[in-house]
Design a protein around this motif. Sequence first.
Motif, PDB file in Angstrom:
ATOM      1  N   ASP A   1       0.842  -1.174   0.000  1.00 10.22           N
ATOM      2  CA  ASP A   1       0.000   0.000   0.000  1.00 10.22           C
ATOM      3  C   ASP A   1       0.886   1.235   0.000  1.00 10.22           C
ATOM      4  N   PHE A   2       0.365   2.351  -0.458  1.00 10.41           N
ATOM      5  CA  PHE A   2       1.103   3.607  -0.481  1.00 10.41           C
ATOM      6  C   PHE A   2       1.129   4.265   0.904  1.00 10.41           C
ATOM      7  N   GLY A  22       5.592 -14.512   7.399  1.00  8.68           N
ATOM      8  CA  GLY A  22       5.490 -14.995   6.023  1.00  8.68           C
ATOM      9  C   GLY A  22       4.550 -14.191   5.150  1.00  8.68           C
ATOM     10  N   ASN A  23       3.970 -13.136   5.691  1.00 14.72           N
ATOM     11  CA  ASN A  23       3.060 -12.287   4.932  1.00 14.72           C
ATOM     12  C   ASN A  23       3.558 -10.842   4.992  1.00 14.72           C
ATOM     13  N   PRO A  24       4.486 -10.498   4.111  1.00 16.96           N
ATOM     14  CA  PRO A  24       5.035  -9.135   4.163  1.00 16.96           C
ATOM     15  C   PRO A  24       4.002  -8.079   3.805  1.00 16.96           C
ATOM     16  N   VAL A  25       4.066  -6.974   4.508  1.00 12.18           N
ATOM     17  CA  VAL A  25       3.226  -5.812   4.234  1.00 12.18           C
ATOM     18  C   VAL A  25       4.193  -4.704   3.843  1.00 12.18           C
ATOM     19  N   ILE A  26       4.077  -4.204   2.623  1.00 11.42           N
ATOM     20  CA  ILE A  26       5.070  -3.295   2.068  1.00 11.42           C
ATOM     21  C   ILE A  26       4.433  -1.959   1.712  1.00 11.42           C
ATOM     22  N   ALA A  27       5.068  -0.870   2.141  1.00 14.09           N
ATOM     23  CA  ALA A  27       4.621   0.474   1.758  1.00 14.09           C
ATOM     24  C   ALA A  27       5.456   0.943   0.583  1.00 14.09           C
ATOM     25  N   GLY A  28       4.799   1.476  -0.436  1.00  9.58           N
ATOM     26  CA  GLY A  28       5.538   1.999  -1.573  1.00  9.58           C
ATOM     27  C   GLY A  28       4.631   2.345  -2.734  1.00  9.58           C
ATOM     28  N   ASP A  29       5.235   2.938  -3.749  1.00  3.30           N
ATOM     29  CA  ASP A  29       4.538   3.319  -4.974  1.00  3.30           C
ATOM     30  C   ASP A  29       4.563   2.141  -5.932  1.00  3.30           C
ATOM     31  N   LEU A  33       7.856   0.393  -7.393  1.00  2.78           N
ATOM     32  CA  LEU A  33       8.304  -0.486  -6.320  1.00  2.78           C
ATOM     33  C   LEU A  33       9.202  -1.581  -6.883  1.00  2.78           C
ATOM     34  N   GLU A  34      10.293  -1.847  -6.197  1.00  4.75           N
ATOM     35  CA  GLU A  34      11.197  -2.914  -6.614  1.00  4.75           C
ATOM     36  C   GLU A  34      10.979  -4.118  -5.695  1.00  4.75           C
ATOM     37  N   LEU A  35      10.350  -5.125  -6.246  1.00  3.29           N
ATOM     38  CA  LEU A  35      10.086  -6.350  -5.511  1.00  3.29           C
ATOM     39  C   LEU A  35      10.975  -7.453  -6.053  1.00  3.29           C
ATOM     40  N   PRO A  36      11.404  -8.386  -5.208  1.00  2.00           N
ATOM     41  CA  PRO A  36      12.219  -9.492  -5.708  1.00  2.00           C
ATOM     42  C   PRO A  36      11.423 -10.299  -6.740  1.00  2.00           C
ATOM     43  N   PRO A  37      12.062 -10.658  -7.841  1.00  4.83           N
ATOM     44  CA  PRO A  37      11.343 -11.427  -8.872  1.00  4.83           C
ATOM     45  C   PRO A  37      10.862 -12.775  -8.336  1.00  4.83           C
ATOM     46  N   ALA A  38       9.705 -13.161  -8.796  1.00  2.00           N
ATOM     47  CA  ALA A  38       9.124 -14.469  -8.486  1.00  2.00           C
ATOM     48  C   ALA A  38       9.145 -14.765  -6.984  1.00  2.00           C
ATOM     49  N   SER A  39       8.707 -13.803  -6.175  1.00  2.00           N
ATOM     50  CA  SER A  39       8.801 -13.963  -4.726  1.00  2.00           C
ATOM     51  C   SER A  39       7.447 -14.096  -4.019  1.00  2.00           C
ATOM     52  N   LEU A  52      -3.650   5.520 -10.621  1.00  2.00           N
ATOM     53  CA  LEU A  52      -2.253   5.618 -11.027  1.00  2.00           C
ATOM     54  C   LEU A  52      -2.101   6.263 -12.394  1.00  2.00           C
ATOM     55  N   ASP A  53      -0.997   6.981 -12.579  1.00  4.94           N
ATOM     56  CA  ASP A  53      -0.680   7.550 -13.885  1.00  4.94           C
ATOM     57  C   ASP A  53      -0.293   6.462 -14.873  1.00  4.94           C
ATOM     58  N   ASP A  54       0.372   5.414 -14.388  1.00  3.81           N
ATOM     59  CA  ASP A  54       0.859   4.348 -15.274  1.00  3.81           C
ATOM     60  C   ASP A  54       0.424   2.994 -14.724  1.00  3.81           C
ATOM     61  N   ASP A  55      -0.820   2.632 -14.998  1.00  2.02           N
ATOM     62  CA  ASP A  55      -1.337   1.367 -14.483  1.00  2.02           C
ATOM     63  C   ASP A  55      -0.610   0.167 -15.078  1.00  2.02           C
ATOM     64  N   ALA A  56      -0.138   0.287 -16.321  1.00  2.67           N
ATOM     65  CA  ALA A  56       0.597  -0.818 -16.938  1.00  2.67           C
ATOM     66  C   ALA A  56       1.905  -1.083 -16.194  1.00  2.67           C
ATOM     67  N   ALA A  57       2.581  -0.033 -15.746  1.00  2.00           N
ATOM     68  CA  ALA A  57       3.815  -0.209 -14.972  1.00  2.00           C
ATOM     69  C   ALA A  57       3.526  -0.955 -13.675  1.00  2.00           C
ATOM     70  N   ALA A  58       2.430  -0.599 -13.024  1.00  2.00           N
ATOM     71  CA  ALA A  58       2.056  -1.268 -11.778  1.00  2.00           C
ATOM     72  C   ALA A  58       1.790  -2.754 -12.017  1.00  2.00           C
ATOM     73  N   LEU A  59       1.105  -3.064 -13.093  1.00  2.14           N
ATOM     74  CA  LEU A  59       0.835  -4.473 -13.395  1.00  2.14           C
ATOM     75  C   LEU A  59       2.113  -5.228 -13.735  1.00  2.14           C
ATOM     76  N   ARG A  60       3.073  -4.569 -14.385  1.00  2.00           N
ATOM     77  CA  ARG A  60       4.363  -5.212 -14.662  1.00  2.00           C
ATOM     78  C   ARG A  60       5.102  -5.522 -13.358  1.00  2.00           C
ATOM     79  N   VAL A  61       5.059  -4.591 -12.405  1.00  2.00           N
ATOM     80  CA  VAL A  61       5.690  -4.821 -11.101  1.00  2.00           C
ATOM     81  C   VAL A  61       5.067  -6.049 -10.440  1.00  2.00           C
ATOM     82  N   LEU A  62       3.748  -6.091 -10.406  1.00  2.00           N
ATOM     83  CA  LEU A  62       3.066  -7.212  -9.767  1.00  2.00           C
ATOM     84  C   LEU A  62       3.336  -8.529 -10.491  1.00  2.00           C
TER      85      LEU A  62
END
Length: 87
Positions: A1-2, A22-29, A33-39, A52-62
């Motif tokens: 969440d932001f 085992g359930n991380p709660v992360i604050a960020g944009d 946001l830089e999340l570990p790949p395949a985590s 969001l201004d760039d919803d496609a970027a957010a979906l790529r992060v997820l």
Amino acid sequence: DFSPELCEWTRRALAARGALEGNPVIAGDLQTLELPPASFDAAVCAEVLEHLDDDAAALRVLAGALRPGGLLMVTVPANPYRYDWTD
């Protein structure tokens, strides 16, 4: 969440149920946001993308953070008139 405040509330709620480990709660944009790949096995993005201004970027992060076969649940408001801070 932001929102750091909402993240802290969520941590407390999970801890009260014995479910924080085992359930991380992360604050960020989500757009940068830089999340570990395949985590993550799953992610929930509820009522966020329309803000969001760039919803496609957010979906790529997820997508990049999900393990192969991971689950992504996304919701957005049903009506465009609700795409504001009050929805």
